[in-house]
Design an enzyme around this catalytic site. Structure first.
Site, PDB file in Angstrom:
ATOM      1  N   ASP A 107      -4.766   9.964  -9.681  1.00 23.77           N
ATOM      2  CA  ASP A 107      -3.934   9.064 -10.410  1.00 23.77           C
ATOM      3  C   ASP A 107      -3.459  10.195 -11.531  1.00 23.77           C
ATOM      4  OD1 ASP A 107      -2.766   7.056 -11.886  1.00 23.77           O
ATOM      5  OD2 ASP A 107      -4.696   5.897 -11.038  1.00 23.77           O
ATOM      6  N   ASP A 209       1.232   7.107 -13.001  1.00 27.79           N
ATOM      7  CA  ASP A 209       1.054   5.996 -13.992  1.00 27.79           C
ATOM      8  C   ASP A 209       2.379   5.667 -14.759  1.00 27.79           C
ATOM      9  OD1 ASP A 209      -0.943   4.058 -15.239  1.00 27.79           O
ATOM     10  OD2 ASP A 209      -0.376   5.377 -17.071  1.00 27.79           O
ATOM     11  N   GLU A 272       3.932   3.681 -10.230  1.00 31.53           N
ATOM     12  CA  GLU A 272       3.534   2.699 -10.473  1.00 31.53           C
ATOM     13  C   GLU A 272       4.799   2.109 -11.335  1.00 31.53           C
ATOM     14  OE1 GLU A 272       0.320   0.221 -13.447  1.00 31.53           O
ATOM     15  OE2 GLU A 272       1.153   2.022 -14.084  1.00 31.53           O
ATOM     16  N   HIS A 333      -6.544  -2.226 -10.320  1.00 31.82           N
ATOM     17  CA  HIS A 333      -7.386  -2.109 -11.317  1.00 31.82           C
ATOM     18  C   HIS A 333      -6.799  -3.011 -12.564  1.00 31.82           C
ATOM     19  CE1 HIS A 333      -4.773   0.847 -12.019  1.00 31.82           C
ATOM     20  NE2 HIS A 333      -5.086   1.153 -13.381  1.00 31.82           N
ATOM     21  N   ASP A 334      -5.612  -3.476 -12.624  1.00 34.87           N
ATOM     22  CA  ASP A 334      -4.901  -4.192 -13.759  1.00 34.87           C
ATOM     23  C   ASP A 334      -4.749  -5.476 -13.426  1.00 34.87           C
ATOM     24  OD1 ASP A 334      -4.804  -1.730 -15.479  1.00 34.87           O
ATOM     25  OD2 ASP A 334      -2.876  -1.306 -14.576  1.00 34.87           O
TER      26      ASP A 334
END
Length: 543
Positions: A107, A209, A272, A333-334
């Site tokens: 990430d 990200d 993302e 994870h979100d």
């Protein structure tokens, strides 16, 4: 790198045929009893990934950080936070993963740093400081307040006044996460150098990200109000982020990242990006020189019914640029976990959908055992968004609870007190409970992954949606003379799949229903009956 390195062998890029597995490192495996997962813990669990049959491991941030946003506030891009281990631990993880044929994706968090990063500390010292332009500083607006109406994604103004600096600085997320100024060439160079640091250590790619945030409007115009905002919505929905995100200049930044990655051979760049389809597709880049895989989150956001999902598959496939490779995501994870969104029965159907659509799938840790959103007491909340905007249901702690390995204390995750609470009743949702049960969700994932690897139609084949009614979703996959029909019942009542006209004889090859016999004919009078909540793969025998 030697000529025999499997990442340089000819043929389709590994990420076109592979499956990505995301690990939130705080929650996968704790090796030292402090209640927080770490790199040594991930390394100890690589055999689970190997047994499951995935191809690449994407690890959420483990860089040094004050942990205001649990690693998404980076204070050093070229090291490991002590809570997760050391660079030696990372190197050992990469070596072990590559030795087992697994790839490592990191990430990368380039939009913002921690406010404790030395760059920001230097930036705030004085207007003439060489680092000042590395961040986004502005004088107050005409009313003496923030320079414009931009809102933080975590609520409140996206501008914070700094007494030392005598100006406001911009942060798309927490005040502790000041945004970098990607219009500054020195910032670009420093961040691309950070990517090279990890590429030199053998990583196989990056998930970038909030890629669409990297460039902001140079005129700092107000974002327009959102006419769809309603009382009780998160604060960020009050505006449409027309000027604060997704600026045209961002695509040159993405191309620079792509050029950096490409110099290391067959590496992967994922973006993302939460944008509508027509804007998402631009991130493939002109001549496909942008992100290899701009993340496709439609299954996360979609209503769970067959007509809606058929429509989004059709629209997504039609929108792809020529040569652009698709991808699909069920959870991360979100976002709320898939088993909590659609229920345990449909989680089996969702697994078949994810692993039979055309493109690269990404699987979130724990989804393979049907983990559900955790119940987090108010006094155990850790997510800064939930703490900033209480009562709105925006917290992300529930989908970040520790991996459930077994029924023992700490669920096999830790010998200490886990950083987020585990369910009191694991209800069979553990690796140990499901590994040897042929009817379990875990075995369903493993068997589907094995079938996917063995059948070119499921990895590189074309996709054609079939006519279907009600809660039946059906499509055809075809490659190298191999033809498969995938039928998914997104409802609880039985449905009939009417086989296409002049369809060859078919036989059931795989079902999510353990009671389905896989021997003998599947069709009766050119129809196949599916039980409620069943997914079925049919093989055409004379394709």
């Amino acid at each position: 790198m030697t000529e025999t390195d499997p990442r340089t062998l000819p043929g389709p890029s590994w990420w076109r045929t592979g499956v990505i597995y995301q690990v939130y490192p705080r929650s996968f495996q704790d090796s030292d009893g402090d209640g927080v997962g770490d790199l040594a813990g991930i390394r100890a669990r690589l055999d689970h990934l190997l047994w499951l049959g995935v191809d690449a491991l994407w690890i959420s941030p483990f860089y040094p950080s004050p942990m205001a946003d649990f690693g998404y506030d980076v204070s050093d891009y070229c090291d490991v936070d002590p809570i997760f281990g050391t660079l030696a631990d990372f190197d050992a993880l990469v070596a072990d993963a590559h030795g087992k044929g697994l790839r490592i994706i990191l990430d990368f968090v380039p939009n913002h740093t921690s406010d404790q990063h030395p760059w920001f500390q230097q930036s705030r010292r004085a207007p003439a400081d060489p680092r000042r332009d590395w961040y986004i500083w502005r004088d107050p607006g005409p009313d003496g307040g923030p320079p414009n109406n931009w809102i933080s994604n975590f609520g409140g103004s996206a501008w914070t006044w700094d007494e030392t600096a005598g100006q406001y600085y911009y942060h798309a997320f927490l005040a502790q996460q000041p945004d970098l100024n990607w219009r500054n060439p020195q910032v670009r160079q420093a961040m691309l150098d950070a990517m090279r640091f990890w590429l030199d250590r053998g990583v196989d790619g990056f998930r970038v990200d909030v890629m669409w945030h990297l460039i902001k409007d140079d005129l700092f115009r107000d974002d327009p109000p959102n006419p769809a905002w309603r009382e009780g919505d998160p604060d960020i929905r009050r505006i449409l982020q027309l000027h604060s995100t997704d600026r045209p200049e961002v695509h040159e930044v993405v191309r620079a990242m792509r050029r950096t990655v490409d110099t290391y051979g067959d590496r992967l760049l994922i973006g993302e990006i939460y944008l509508p389809l027509e804007r998402l597709m631009a991130y493939y880049g002109e001549d496909l020189q942008g992100a290899h895989l701009p993340f496709n989150f439609q299954l996360i956001k979609s209503a769970w019914n067959a007509p809606t999902i058929a429509g989004l598959i059709r629209e997504y496939e039609a929108a792809l640029p020529e040569g652009g490779w698709p991808n699909w995501v069920l959870g991360n994870h979100d976002q709320k976990r898939i088993a909590s969104r659609v229920g345990s029965a449909q989680a089996r159907v969702a697994a078949m959908l994810l692993l039979t659509l055309r493109g690269t799938p990404t699987l979130y840790y724990g989804d393979e055992i049907g983990m559900q959103d955790g119940q987090i007491p108010t006094d155990r909340l850790r997510d800064p968004w939930a703490l900033n905007e209480p009562g709105l249901g925006v917290g992300r702690d529930p989908q970040r609870t520790p991996m459930q390995w077994c029924d023992a204390g700490g669920a096999g995750f830790t010998s200490g007190d886990p950083w987020l609470p585990l369910p009191r009743d694991l209800a069979g949702r553990t690796v140990a409970a499901q590994r040897d049960d042929p009817g379990s969700l875990l075995r369903l994932y493993r068997d589907l992954l094995a079938l996917r690897r063995s059948m070119p139609a499921l990895t590189l084949g074309s996709l054609r949606l079939l006519e279907a009614k009600g809660e039946l979703l059906a499509y055809e996959r075809l490659a190298q003379g191999q033809r498969l029909l995938v039928a998914l019942n997104l409802g609880a009542d039985p449905v009939q799949l009417v086989l296409p006209a002049a369809s060859p004889a078919v036989r059931p090859r795989f079902s999510t229903d353990p009671a389905r016999p896989l021997a003998g004919p599947a069709a009766e009078r050119d129809q196949v009956r599916l039980a409620g909540n069943e997914g079925l793969i049919l093989e055409c025998l004379d394709a």
